[in-house]
Design a protein around this motif. Structure first.
Motif, mmCIF file in Angstrom:
data_model
loop_
_atom_site.group_PDB
_atom_site.id
_atom_site.type_symbol
_atom_site.label_atom_id
_atom_site.label_comp_id
_atom_site.label_asym_id
_atom_site.label_seq_id
_atom_site.Cartn_x
_atom_site.Cartn_y
_atom_site.Cartn_z
ATOM 1 N N UNK A 102 0.807 -1.224 0.000
ATOM 2 C CA UNK A 102 0.000 0.000 0.000
ATOM 3 C C UNK A 102 0.841 1.277 0.000
ATOM 4 N N UNK A 103 2.111 1.191 0.347
ATOM 5 C CA UNK A 103 2.957 2.379 0.301
ATOM 6 C C UNK A 103 3.091 2.901 -1.126
ATOM 7 N N UNK A 104 3.005 2.015 -2.121
ATOM 8 C CA UNK A 104 3.079 2.458 -3.512
ATOM 9 C C UNK A 104 1.842 3.257 -3.908
ATOM 10 N N UNK A 105 0.731 3.048 -3.205
ATOM 11 C CA UNK A 105 -0.462 3.867 -3.470
ATOM 12 C C UNK A 105 -0.211 5.313 -3.057
ATOM 13 N N UNK A 106 0.480 5.503 -1.937
ATOM 14 C CA UNK A 106 0.830 6.854 -1.488
ATOM 15 C C UNK A 106 1.734 7.524 -2.519
ATOM 16 N N UNK A 107 2.702 6.764 -3.021
ATOM 17 C CA UNK A 107 3.624 7.310 -4.019
ATOM 18 C C UNK A 107 2.874 7.695 -5.292
ATOM 19 N N UNK A 108 2.018 6.815 -5.770
ATOM 20 C CA UNK A 108 1.253 7.088 -6.992
ATOM 21 C C UNK A 108 0.361 8.312 -6.817
ATOM 22 N N UNK A 109 -0.316 8.392 -5.670
ATOM 23 C CA UNK A 109 -1.264 9.486 -5.440
ATOM 24 C C UNK A 109 -0.571 10.837 -5.299
ATOM 25 N N UNK A 110 0.662 10.829 -4.787
ATOM 26 C CA UNK A 110 1.320 12.088 -4.485
ATOM 27 C C UNK A 110 2.179 12.661 -5.582
ATOM 28 N N UNK A 111 2.432 11.887 -6.645
ATOM 29 C CA UNK A 111 3.314 12.367 -7.703
ATOM 30 C C UNK A 111 2.546 13.098 -8.804
ATOM 31 N N UNK A 112 3.141 14.144 -9.324
ATOM 32 C CA UNK A 112 2.567 14.872 -10.460
ATOM 33 C C UNK A 112 3.657 15.004 -11.520
ATOM 34 N N UNK A 113 3.905 13.928 -12.269
ATOM 35 C CA UNK A 113 4.997 13.955 -13.249
ATOM 36 C C UNK A 113 4.710 14.911 -14.394
ATOM 37 N N UNK A 114 5.773 15.378 -15.020
ATOM 38 C CA UNK A 114 5.644 16.229 -16.196
ATOM 39 C C UNK A 114 5.160 15.395 -17.378
ATOM 40 N N UNK A 115 4.461 16.004 -18.313
ATOM 41 C CA UNK A 115 3.987 15.259 -19.488
ATOM 42 C C UNK A 115 5.133 14.560 -20.211
ATOM 43 N N UNK A 116 4.943 13.287 -20.493
ATOM 44 C CA UNK A 116 5.947 12.521 -21.212
ATOM 45 C C UNK A 116 7.084 12.011 -20.360
ATOM 46 N N UNK A 117 7.059 12.347 -19.045
ATOM 47 C CA UNK A 117 8.124 11.907 -18.148
ATOM 48 C C UNK A 117 7.593 10.816 -17.211
ATOM 49 N N UNK A 118 8.433 9.836 -16.822
ATOM 50 C CA UNK A 118 7.968 8.798 -15.902
ATOM 51 C C UNK A 118 7.773 9.352 -14.493
ATOM 52 N N UNK A 119 6.803 8.802 -13.786
ATOM 53 C CA UNK A 119 6.591 9.175 -12.382
ATOM 54 C C UNK A 119 7.633 8.462 -11.529
ATOM 55 N N UNK A 120 8.323 9.201 -10.675
ATOM 56 C CA UNK A 120 9.335 8.585 -9.816
ATOM 57 C C UNK A 120 9.493 9.421 -8.558
ATOM 58 N N UNK A 121 10.022 8.797 -7.508
ATOM 59 C CA UNK A 121 10.230 9.494 -6.249
ATOM 60 C C UNK A 121 10.215 8.536 -5.084
ATOM 61 N N UNK A 122 10.063 9.083 -3.891
ATOM 62 C CA UNK A 122 10.066 8.305 -2.653
ATOM 63 C C UNK A 122 8.824 8.658 -1.849
ATOM 64 N N UNK A 123 8.210 7.666 -1.261
ATOM 65 C CA UNK A 123 7.043 7.894 -0.399
ATOM 66 C C UNK A 123 7.278 7.272 0.956
ATOM 67 N N UNK A 124 6.912 7.997 1.996
ATOM 68 C CA UNK A 124 6.907 7.459 3.356
ATOM 69 C C UNK A 124 5.470 7.540 3.859
ATOM 70 N N UNK A 125 4.961 6.431 4.320
ATOM 71 C CA UNK A 125 3.613 6.405 4.874
ATOM 72 C C UNK A 125 3.692 6.106 6.363
ATOM 73 N N UNK A 126 2.934 6.856 7.145
ATOM 74 C CA UNK A 126 2.939 6.698 8.589
ATOM 75 C C UNK A 126 1.507 6.801 9.083
#
Length: 286
Positions: A102-126
């Protein structure tokens, strides 16, 4: 598509059309298989899915969607992901299914990638617990086992509730310094003393799950300037930062030129955006 975000304390289910429009959205209780077992989690999830299907005007007996994308608490190992995916397939709600933590759901929900760019980053859920996931631009992922103290974790409502009790009890019986956590904890449960709270938990008159609510006490006393409460928030900020930075290092995202790494904070404790906790995390990440 049937989208499922199943956590410790709550589960969100959405039914989405092929064009991306939302057909139904339902929130229900937690569905962590570690607490309910796989069959128990599926039964709870079945009730939520049935409500979503009814909301969208679709029968829940049989096929509900072409695909299920689910991010579930308790899916900590590849074999657990497969076990849960197989359990979803047996329900017959979709032709295909995919399960991730479920931590990947936080990452998916919180990212706003630029058009044509892959979504990437780090998520911490607490929330009730604590976990972290990272996704590199090339698609590599990393995360932690997050099985509690057994795997080096500290943080989340379960830990903080016990820490509040620890400090409050020691203040009351003289083993530790006085703290606003002492009267606030007793008042939260409507009891005269912290000792009464401890006895209530021991005898089962107070469910251990109710200690999760002491995070409210922690935030309030920290805002009032209590040293013990503020120290606990600082420690939580340190744990959140340690997880995030470690995930970055694992994915090779640290070092020169590593500025601008997206960090998403989620789960009840972090989504509350308490100013002291949020500032402590931002200060450490910077």
């Amino acid at each position: 598509m049937l989208a499922i975000d199943g956590g410790n304390s709550k589960t969100d289910v959405a039914l989405v059309a092929a064009d991306g429009s939302l057909l139904a959205s339902v929130r229900g209780p937690g569905t962590n298989q570690e607490h309910h077992g796989v069959d128990g989690a599926m039964r709870i999830l079945g009730e939520i899915v049935a409500e979503a299907a009814a909301q969208a005007g679709v029968t829940s007996e049989g096929l509900v969607a072409r695909h299920i994308s689910s991010c579930l608490a308790g899916a900590d190992l590849p074999e657990e992901e497969e076990q849960l995916a197989a359990a979803l397939r047996r329900r017959g709600w979709s032709l295909t299914s995919a399960v991730a933590n479920d931590t990947f759901a936080v990452l998916r929900a919180g990212l706003t990638p630029s058009p044509g760019q892959p979504a990437w980053g780090v998520a911490v859920t607490c929330g009730a617990g604590i976990n972290c996931a990272g996704l590199a631009p090339d698609g590599r992922t990393t995360r932690f086992l997050a099985l509690g103290r057994l795997t080096g974790d500290w943080g989340g409502g379960w830990y903080l509730g016990q820490e509040v009790m620890w400090w409050a009890m020691r203040a009351e019986d003289g083993r530790g310094p006085d703290t606003l956590l002492r009267p606030a904890t007793a008042a939260y449960f409507g009891l005269p003393t912290v000792r009464d709270v401890a006895i209530g938990v021991h005898l089962g008159r107070i469910a251990r799950a109710e200690l999760l609510g002491l995070t409210t006490v922690l935030f309030e006393t920290a805002s009032a300037g209590d040293t013990a409460a503020r120290d606990l928030l600082e420690r939580l900020a340190e744990e959140v930062t340690a997880m995030a930075v470690t995930a970055m290092a694992r994915l090779g995202l640290t070092g020169p030129g590593a500025l601008g790494i997206p960090v998403v904070l989620g789960g009840g404790l972090l989504a509350a955006r308490h100013p002291l906790l949020t500032a402590a995390i931002e200060r450490r990440l910077a």
